[in-house]
Design a protein around this motif. Structure first.
Motif, PDB file in Angstrom:
ATOM      1  N   CYS A 177      -5.537   5.156  -0.255  1.00  0.00           N
ATOM      2  CA  CYS A 177      -6.316   4.952  -1.606  1.00  0.00           C
ATOM      3  C   CYS A 177      -7.610   5.888  -1.664  1.00  0.00           C
ATOM      4  O   CYS A 177      -8.594   5.640  -2.498  1.00  0.00           O
ATOM      5  CB  CYS A 177      -6.845   3.658  -1.638  1.00  0.00           C
ATOM      6  SG  CYS A 177      -5.466   2.350  -1.360  1.00  0.00           S
ATOM      7  N   GLY A 213      -0.405   2.222  -3.260  1.00  0.00           N
ATOM      8  CA  GLY A 213      -1.450   2.674  -2.988  1.00  0.00           C
ATOM      9  C   GLY A 213      -2.167   3.836  -3.869  1.00  0.00           C
ATOM     10  O   GLY A 213      -3.053   3.601  -4.416  1.00  0.00           O
ATOM     11  N   LEU A 227      -2.719  -4.939  -3.983  1.00  0.00           N
ATOM     12  CA  LEU A 227      -3.551  -4.324  -3.241  1.00  0.00           C
ATOM     13  C   LEU A 227      -4.960  -4.952  -2.935  1.00  0.00           C
ATOM     14  O   LEU A 227      -5.636  -5.554  -4.120  1.00  0.00           O
ATOM     15  CB  LEU A 227      -3.751  -2.947  -3.979  1.00  0.00           C
ATOM     16  CG  LEU A 227      -2.661  -2.185  -4.066  1.00  0.00           C
ATOM     17  CD1 LEU A 227      -3.076  -0.621  -4.586  1.00  0.00           C
ATOM     18  CD2 LEU A 227      -1.856  -1.872  -2.765  1.00  0.00           C
ATOM     19  N   TYR A 240       0.923  -1.371   0.048  1.00  0.00           N
ATOM     20  CA  TYR A 240       0.072  -0.150  -0.009  1.00  0.00           C
ATOM     21  C   TYR A 240       0.919   1.250   0.154  1.00  0.00           C
ATOM     22  O   TYR A 240       0.524   2.251  -0.416  1.00  0.00           O
ATOM     23  CB  TYR A 240      -0.897  -0.012   1.265  1.00  0.00           C
ATOM     24  CG  TYR A 240      -2.300  -0.943   0.905  1.00  0.00           C
ATOM     25  CD1 TYR A 240      -3.277  -0.050   0.445  1.00  0.00           C
ATOM     26  CD2 TYR A 240      -2.346  -2.156   0.993  1.00  0.00           C
ATOM     27  CE1 TYR A 240      -4.630  -0.883   0.214  1.00  0.00           C
ATOM     28  CE2 TYR A 240      -3.486  -2.793   0.541  1.00  0.00           C
ATOM     29  CZ  TYR A 240      -4.617  -2.216   0.397  1.00  0.00           C
ATOM     30  OH  TYR A 240      -5.835  -2.857  -0.020  1.00  0.00           O
TER      31      TYR A 240
END
Ligand SMILES: Cc1ncc(C[n+]2csc(CCOP(=O)(O)OP(=O)(O)O)c2C)c(N)n1
Ligand SMILES: [Mg+2]
Length: 1032
Positions: free
Chosen positions: A174, A100, A124, A96
């Motif tokens: 995200c 991300g 992810l 991430y």
């Protein structure tokens, strides 16, 4: 297969992670309760074996053997799964952190991918089944995992359930912020960023902060609306679609001011510029509005510029911090990104003059468009200055208005990199992408960017991913080329409305308050609009980005129209000569070849003569004494491309120990900066131009390695140096040193510096003899070789011409106007010109012109065509007599030999400039024509010394007039001087051309051809019948 091994490029068990098991183990040995229960379980059951897993990464095997060696030989299946799962979770967290941003929701339109790629990284967890990538399962979601030290998602907790881990990672990486920083090779910096973004609850704002943000958005949006309402058919390059840029900049400035910054220098392109002037710099609105009036008259001289290019300077109190802050927005041309290095140079100078070596008081902000940031090479060149000692500004905050379009071009056609910001990765600058429709996320990112700059003094990029509500300008129809994007844009709710609705819904503001805020700002605009109608005259002076307090009088005029004498006392000359010949530091061992050069300098000083390098030393040294800072920058300038300068001595025994004798001239002297630059012209020349803007009391020189390389900086020359004053009423005294001249020598290349310097004098003498025997009779070259300092002066098409014709063509003096000659003619002509072009034939004149540059009561760019072989030509030396008090720069050096004694006998006057003079004098002597032919040198070519040349022409009434140059006919000076000579003689006499034929390349690469053409034009120059019977 149960688990996929991690990508080999990703050392997920390296660094702090790899010692994690050990740490846990030792902690557990001391106190089993100090570690998470899963580790406790693992260590307790560690004596039960498990089959070898071929996919277990090597390092994990090492951990296993570590455990074995601690008597924990048998590992239980269950326990191993715990370890594996922990490692998997670490790797997931890391995934991430690295990737991300690829799935972050950055596009406010929701239709585009900011990284130009809809690919979703497989590591992810965008769907539950992707847990399998790590060998995890849905049933693991509620298992609790110990968090590694490389994440801060836990806040005060050391462990979290997998479900919570994924949730928090998604939240950080995200959502509306996409972070690119894991390429930074400094753990501390990575940790700092992780902490800033991962720590739970960091993105909280007080109601007060939210209201300020809303008010700023109101101003940003209503400003554009106001312009659109009043001048619907005017170009203004509105900010609609990225209104958040205004609060973003203000946040950066507030935060920086809070941390001690007093002066912010900004550079930006067209988009949103008027809005920045109004709402960030706080230029009076009426001054902006009045510029839309087509009848507005210009009060200043010069051609002025369009409103969205002008600069601005403003000192005010920052309302948030209550501290004084100065803001300057640099004027810029249309040429995107060209202002970047200029801003950096000016910032560096402001830091330098304040002694702000760490950039704690002065900083720069650069704004960019997405297409330009990715496409323009000067961006890269500017980034490469960011960490160089003599060029760093200790961190720049870059803000990209990434509206995902460049004019009509889709980013997929405009760049090959995923993001427009990838160029920043080369300097390890973190890149914060943020969805511009989330104002709070933008604010947060901007605060962090400002803190980053203050903490690490490194560059950082804020990428505002936004859209462009209208066409490229307000007249353009974007649906021609981006139909689908614009269908979406038409549906897009403006950010102000979205944010206001949110704050109204959560009770932070009421609808009434919001409407009042709007009405208040609209009223401010209307009132300013009414006042703007009284402004009938535009004073570009009021738009100066770099005022020089005290340099001009109150009306902005020079304090005098004369130039103080440029000669200096003999005592000063001797002192500088002695220091230039010495090593003013104890126990400092210089190279023996250099000792020879210093001895030669001492000898010259004793004999009261100077060569080029010593003359330059005297000029620089003398202005340093007067408190003028001197800065010389360019490629290899410290030694000098031609190994003639040697301003920095290097201890031969101690690494990096250097000495700059120029800084040891006097106890009280201004500092001398001499710095080898990166291999860039565009970036570095722009930088020096910016440096020279900060203060009139500095002699800032940029030297090209060879003169022709200036053309990679052509944009700075055309857009700023040549036309800067006309457009922006801004003086600049930058000096361009451009090695120029057709040497036609390929031999010197073979005998290089290093070889020469190692040779004893006796060997050099033998080479000399050998060369003479072989018919190699160029005195300059031989002298160079015997001095043991020959260098890479190889010539040919690419090293011969600094293209004087281009500078002359852009000179603004009128070729056809016969000027009036007043007493102040010399200085007023300089005042009226856009730049000064000189080609000095003597070291003394070079000395004078450099000094004149700083003693003039105004500033003009100075273009100096500097020599190569003349640097060591035995004739190209000057006596102290030509430099002592009472002497001055000679714009023209008239003939002073036998021809001048009996001018009426003279058959021909040859006018020339620069090095060809020495060839002509030699040839005249050979042909015994010293009485018949006068040779007069033009040292200042532009502005054209009409007055002095008129005297010269009148002195030789019956002579042919010849312009002789070694350059090809379509280059050099001929096209410039010809009409001016003819203006002097009122078109009654011809000015004949002698020189090389027109040619496409600047010079030949063939030595023989070079010599043949030289011979040919020298023959013509002294053939007194050459022009007989010819008409003009
Ligand atoms: C060096 C240079 N080349 C071309 C142009 C013409 N031009 C003006 S704006 C523009 C598009 C710029 O796109 P971007 O950088 O994304 O900024 P935006 O207008 O989208 O804010 C172009 C090509 C220019 N101004 N400068
Ligand atoms: Mg764009």
């Amino acid at each position: 297969m149960r688990r996929s091994p991690p990508a080999p490029a990703e050392p997920f068990l390296s660094g702090s992670n790899s010692s994690y098991v050990e740490e846990m183990y030792y902690a557990w040995l001391e106190n089993p309760k100090s570690v998470h229960k899963s580790w406790d379980l693992f260590f307790r059951n560690a004596n039960i074996g498990q089959a070898h897993d071929p996919h277990l990464p090597q390092q994990l095997e090492r951990k296993a053997s570590f455990l074995q060696s601690h008597g924990l030989a048998q590992t239980p299946g269950k326990a191993e799964k715990v370890v594996e799962d922990h490692l998997a979770v670490q790797s997931l967290i890391r995934a991430y952190q690295i990737r991300g941003h690829h799935v972050a929701q950055l596009d406010p339109l929701g239709i585009l991918d900011a990284d130009l790629d809809s690919f979703i990284p497989s590591d992810l967890i965008t769907t539950i089944d992707k847990l399998g990538f790590y060998g995890l399962h849905e049933s693991d979601l509620d298992k609790v995992f110990q968090l590694p030290t490389t994440t801060f998602i836990g806040g005060n907790e050391n462990s979290l359930s997998l479900r919570e881990i994924i949730k928090r990672l998604e939240h950080t990486y995200c959502q509306h912020i996409g972070l690119e920083f894991m390429f930074i090779n400094d753990v501390e910096q990575c940790q700092w960023i992780r902490q800033k973004f991962e720590t739970p609850g960091v993105m909280k704002f007080t109601n007060e902060e939210k209201r300020t943000l809303l008010a700023r958005l109101v101003r940003s949006m209503r400003f554009e609306d106001f312009l659109a309402r009043k001048w619907s058919s005017e170009k203004r390059f509105g900010l609609e679609g990225c209104e958040v840029m205004i609060p973003a900049l203000k946040t950066i400035i507030d935060k920086s001011s809070e941390m001690g910054i007093e002066y912010v220098i900004m550079g930006m392109p067209h988009r949103g510029r008027l809005n920045v002037l109004a709402n960030v710099i706080r230029k009076e609105l009426e001054q902006i509005f009045c510029q839309f009036d087509p009848k507005l008259e210009a009060a200043d001289e010069g051609s002025g510029d369009v409103k969205y290019h002008l600069g601005m300077y403003h000192e005010r109190i920052n309302r948030v911090t209550n501290k004084k802050i100065t803001l300057s927005l640099m004027a810029n041309p249309s040429h995107l990104e060209a202002v970047d290095p200029v801003v950096q140079g000016k910032t560096k100078a402001e830091q330098f003059y304040r002694g702000d070596t760490a950039g704690k008081k002065v900083m720069s902000i650069l704004l960019h468009g997405d297409a330009a940031f990715a496409g323009q090479g000067v961006v890269y060149e500017t980034f490469h200055l960011s960490d160089l000692p003599s060029y760093t500004t200790n961190g720049t905050i870059h803000v990209v208005v990434n509206n995902q379009i460049g004019f009509t071009t889709d980013p997929r056609m405009a760049r090959s990199s995923p993001y427009p910001t990838d160029v920043a990765r080369v300097v390890n600058a973190p890149i914060f992408h943020v969805n511009a429709d989330d104002p709070e996320a933008v604010m947060y990112v901007c605060n962090v960017a400002a803190e980053w700059r203050n903490t690490f003094n490194k560059d950082v990029v804020v990428d505002l991913v936004c859209y462009r509500r209208r066409g490229h300008n307000e007249m353009d129809e974007p649906m021609f080329t981006q139909p689908l994007m614009y269908k979406q844009i038409h549906k897009q709710v403006p950010v102000l409305k979205k944010y206001a609705d949110k704050l109204i819904a959560d009770g932070t503001v009421t609808l009434q308050e919001f409407e009042e805020e709007i009405a208040k700002y609209d009223r401010i605009c209307e009132e300013a609009y009414a006042r703007s109608k009284d402004n009938k005259i535009l004073h570009i002076k009021h738009w100066l980005d770099s005022p020089w307090p005290g340099f001009f009088n109150v009306d902005g005029e020079p304090k005098s129209m004369s130039c103080p004498p440029t000669g200096i006392s003999e005592e000063l000359l001797t002192h500088i000569g002695n220091v230039a010949s010495s090593v003013p530091v104890k126990d400092f061992k210089i190279h023996s070849g250099l000792s020879r050069i210093l001895r030669a300098r001492l000898e010259m000083t004793k004999n009261r003569v100077v060569d080029w390098a010593l003359a330059e030393y005297m000029a620089f040294g003398s202005v340093l004494k007067e408190g003028i800072h001197v800065r010389l920058s360019g490629q290899d300038v410290e030694r000098g491309t031609f190994s003639h300068r040697h301003h920095v001595l290097h201890d031969q025994e101690v690494d990096k120990r250097t000495c700059v004798p120029m800084n040891h001239l006097w106890e009280q002297q201004a500092p001398y900066t001499v710095c080898n630059s990166s291999l860039s012209e565009y970036g570095v020349l722009g930088f020096e131009l910016g440096f020279a803007m900060a203060s009139p009391n500095a002699l800032v020189c940029w030297e090209a390695q060879f003169g022709d390389f200036h053309n990679t900086a052509q944009c700075i020359i055309d857009q700023f140096i040549s036309s800067g004053q006309a457009k922006w009423v801004r003086h600049n005294g930058i000096v361009l040193l451009l090695p120029h001249g057709m040497e036609g020598m390929d031999m010197k290349r073979k005998i290089t510096d290093s070889v020469m310097l190692l040779m004893p004098d006796i060997v050099l003498a033998s080479i000399y003899v050998l060369l003479v025997q072989n018919g190699y009779n160029n005195v300059g070259a031989l002298q160079e070789i015997t001095l043991g300092t020959a260098s890479e002066t190889a010539d040919g098409p690419e090293h011969s011409s600094a293209r004087p014709e281009r500078f002359l063509q852009m000179s603004n003096d009128d070729s056809d106007a016969y000027p009036e000659f007043s007493e102040q003619f010399e200085v007023s002509q300089l005042y009226d010109c856009n730049w000064i072009v000189v080609n000095c034939s003597t070291p003394a004149n070079y000395f004078h012109v450099l000094r004149r540059q700083i003693l003039l009561p105004f500033r003009k760019p100075l273009i100096v065509l500097t020599p190569k072989s003349l640097l060591r030509h035995p004739e190209a030396k000057s006596s102290f007599d030509e430099m002592v008090s009472g002497t001055t720069f000679q714009r023209v050096i008239p003939e002073n030999g036998p021809a001048a004694q009996a001018p009426q006998e003279v058959k021909r006057v040859i006018f020339c400039t620069g090095k060809v003079y020495y060839d002509l004098v030699k040839e005249r002597k050979n042909q015994d024509l010293e009485k018949q032919v006068a040779i007069t040198r033009l040292e200042q070519i532009s502005p054209f010394p009409f007055d002095l040349l008129k005297e010269e022409l009148e002195k030789y009434p019956s002579a042919d007039l010849v312009w002789c140059q070694e350059e090809h006919k379509n280059s050099g000076y001929y096209d410039y001087v010809k009409p001016r000579f003819r203006t002097i003689v009122n078109h009654t006499r011809p000015i004949w051309y002698v020189g090389r034929e027109p040619a496409a390349a600047a010079a030949t690469g063939n030595k023989n051809m070079h010599l043949v053409s030289l011979r040919r034009f020298l023959d013509t120059a002294f053939n007194l019948e050459a022009f007989e019977g010819k008409t003009f």
